[in-house]
Design a protein around this motif. Structure first.
Motif, PDB file in Angstrom:
ATOM      1  N   ARG A 236      17.421 -17.313  -7.122  1.00  0.00           N
ATOM      2  CA  ARG A 236      16.479 -17.165  -8.120  1.00  0.00           C
ATOM      3  C   ARG A 236      15.551 -18.529  -8.346  1.00  0.00           C
ATOM      4  NH1 ARG A 236      16.809 -12.799 -11.421  1.00  0.00           N
ATOM      5  NH2 ARG A 236      18.643 -11.627 -11.232  1.00  0.00           N
ATOM      6  N   MET A 239      13.084 -18.602  -5.514  1.00  0.00           N
ATOM      7  CA  MET A 239      11.923 -17.613  -5.705  1.00  0.00           C
ATOM      8  C   MET A 239      11.140 -18.154  -6.767  1.00  0.00           C
ATOM      9  SD  MET A 239      13.772 -14.010  -4.375  1.00  0.00           S
ATOM     10  CE  MET A 239      15.102 -14.357  -5.041  1.00  0.00           C
ATOM     11  N   LYS A 240      11.651 -18.635  -7.883  1.00  0.00           N
ATOM     12  CA  LYS A 240      10.920 -18.932  -8.901  1.00  0.00           C
ATOM     13  C   LYS A 240       9.926 -20.146  -8.509  1.00  0.00           C
ATOM     14  CE  LYS A 240      10.898 -20.576 -13.743  1.00  0.00           C
ATOM     15  NZ  LYS A 240       9.770 -21.536 -13.540  1.00  0.00           N
ATOM     16  N   PHE A 243       7.067 -18.859  -6.320  1.00  0.00           N
ATOM     17  CA  PHE A 243       6.134 -18.112  -7.403  1.00  0.00           C
ATOM     18  C   PHE A 243       5.393 -18.905  -7.935  1.00  0.00           C
ATOM     19  CE2 PHE A 243       4.615 -15.361 -10.682  1.00  0.00           C
ATOM     20  CZ  PHE A 243       4.026 -14.306  -9.988  1.00  0.00           C
ATOM     21  N   LYS A 268      10.606 -10.976  -4.755  1.00  0.00           N
ATOM     22  CA  LYS A 268      10.606 -10.502  -5.903  1.00  0.00           C
ATOM     23  C   LYS A 268      11.118  -8.982  -6.407  1.00  0.00           C
ATOM     24  CE  LYS A 268       9.383 -14.495  -8.208  1.00  0.00           C
ATOM     25  NZ  LYS A 268      10.275 -14.950  -9.070  1.00  0.00           N
ATOM     26  N   GLU A 271      14.510  -8.859  -5.921  1.00  0.00           N
ATOM     27  CA  GLU A 271      15.176  -9.600  -7.243  1.00  0.00           C
ATOM     28  C   GLU A 271      15.090  -8.636  -8.345  1.00  0.00           C
ATOM     29  OE1 GLU A 271      14.646 -13.960  -9.690  1.00  0.00           O
ATOM     30  OE2 GLU A 271      13.136 -13.070  -8.220  1.00  0.00           O
ATOM     31  N   ARG A 273      12.006  -8.200  -9.998  1.00  0.00           N
ATOM     32  CA  ARG A 273      10.889  -8.804 -10.945  1.00  0.00           C
ATOM     33  C   ARG A 273       9.686  -8.176 -10.850  1.00  0.00           C
ATOM     34  NH1 ARG A 273      12.984 -12.607 -14.238  1.00  0.00           N
ATOM     35  NH2 ARG A 273      10.739 -13.883 -14.512  1.00  0.00           N
ATOM     36  N   GLU A 276       5.994  -9.578 -11.166  1.00  0.00           N
ATOM     37  CA  GLU A 276       5.682 -10.597 -10.365  1.00  0.00           C
ATOM     38  C   GLU A 276       5.569 -10.034  -8.883  1.00  0.00           C
ATOM     39  OE1 GLU A 276       8.932 -13.300 -10.735  1.00  0.00           O
ATOM     40  OE2 GLU A 276       8.120 -14.116 -12.645  1.00  0.00           O
ATOM     41  N   ALA A 277       6.152  -8.927  -8.799  1.00  0.00           N
ATOM     42  CA  ALA A 277       5.956  -8.280  -7.475  1.00  0.00           C
ATOM     43  C   ALA A 277       4.648  -7.804  -7.474  1.00  0.00           C
ATOM     44  CB  ALA A 277       7.005  -7.380  -7.217  1.00  0.00           C
TER      45      ALA A 277
END
Length: 315
Positions: A236, A239-240, A243, A268, A271, A273, A276-277
């Motif tokens: 996480r 990936m955060k 992004f 994403k 995950e 999300r 965001e994806a």
């Protein structure tokens, strides 16, 4: 005698689901089509205008070189212009792909890459070709040595870093290892690069490549969305950060940015999300890439379409 042109046309259904490694580079698409008909002058013009934009040059030469007709037309170009460094580089990379298909002897291809490199000492592209070869056929020390040759000419070379991550992810005895060396390498490369460098996405690429290896070995679920690989604290954070970098620095002009966006959209999606994806899928459009949607052994096109439909609510 000139080589014959390839058969005209492809099945429409196949073309509709094809992954085009040219991505959104319209000039590259046009030059590739011209080369298929033996008009290598279009490629010469393309590479001249590309200049020393090394990521773009590497992308364009690598895509052209994958075409089955590239080697004979590059030889034709060299017959017309024996001193052309661009023709030599293109031929060298075309021979790399022939070797990867078992149609050339690797030793001869290594020689061709080095000969091309001698003609353009500052150009990392011949060394990229050699790295493509060694990534699949070479020993670890050969891969590292050639990567250093690329990096010595252009420290932020996008394609070379992706190849190194894919190779490093395969090292080790198997099993989940949050301290695996591929993570250290990706973090190091991202930290060494300028703030606006797309190498900031490399830790996400490393996470996906490690998943590919673990899932193929049976250590992770073959369905990435069902795998815990994408929901741990480390994942996480990685990936955060990637992004957030994209939101701040989105590199609209980078020739391989759509590869990064596919890796990030995949992450994403896995995950969970969706919002965001969805933002990433809007940027990607129809420019899907086989990796990482095919990981570990999936129908990449179907996986991409399903993830996109889920994120955009069109399924």
């Amino acid at each position: 005698m000139s080589p014959p042109p390839p058969p005209l046309g492809r099945g429409r259904k196949r073309a509709a689901q094809a992954f085009d490694e040219a991505l959104d580079d319209a000039e590259l698409v046009a030059a590739r089509a011209a080369l298929a008909q033996g008009r290598w002058q279009s490629v010469r013009s393309l590479l001249v205008h590309t200049g020393d934009d090394w990521d773009r040059r590497g992308h364009r030469v690598a895509v052209l070189a994958k075409e089955s007709h590239c080697a004979p037309w590059a030889r034709e170009w060299l017959l017309a212009e024996p001193d052309s460094a661009d023709a030599s580089v293109l031929l060298a990379l075309a021979l790399v792909h022939r070797a990867l298909r078992g149609k050339e002897k690797p030793a001869r291809v290594r020689e061709a890459c080095r000969e091309a490199a001698a003609l353009v000492p500052d150009d990392p592209t011949p060394w990229l070709g050699l790295l493509l070869l060694e990534r699949s056929l070479g020993a670890d020390e050969d891969v590292i040595r050639v990567f250093d040759e690329v990096r010595g000419r252009y420290a932020d070379h996008h394609h070379a870093h992706h190849l190194m991550v894919a190779r490093l992810a395969e090292r080790g005895d198997g099993g989940a290892d949050p301290l695996h060396e591929v993570y250290d390498f990706a973090n190091w490369a991202a930290e060494q690069a300028p703030a606006d460098s797309p190498l900031a996405i490399l830790p996400v690429v490393a996470h996906a490549e490690r998943y590919r290896v673990l899932a193929a070995a049976g250590h992770e679920s073959p369905d990435p969305s069902a795998s815990g690989h994408w929901v741990g604290r480390r994942a996480r954070l990685v990936m955060k950060a990637a992004f957030d970098w994209w939101l701040e620095w989105e590199q609209d002009g980078h020739p391989r940015r759509l590869i990064d966006l596919n890796f990030l959209a995949h992450a994403k999606s896995c995950e969970g999300r969706g919002a965001e994806a969805a933002a990433l899928f809007h940027r990607i459009g129809e420019h899907a890439t086989p990796a990482p949607w095919s990981y570990p052994d999936r129908d990449a096109f179907a996986a991409f379409r399903a993830a996109r439909a889920g994120a955009l609510g069109t399924g």
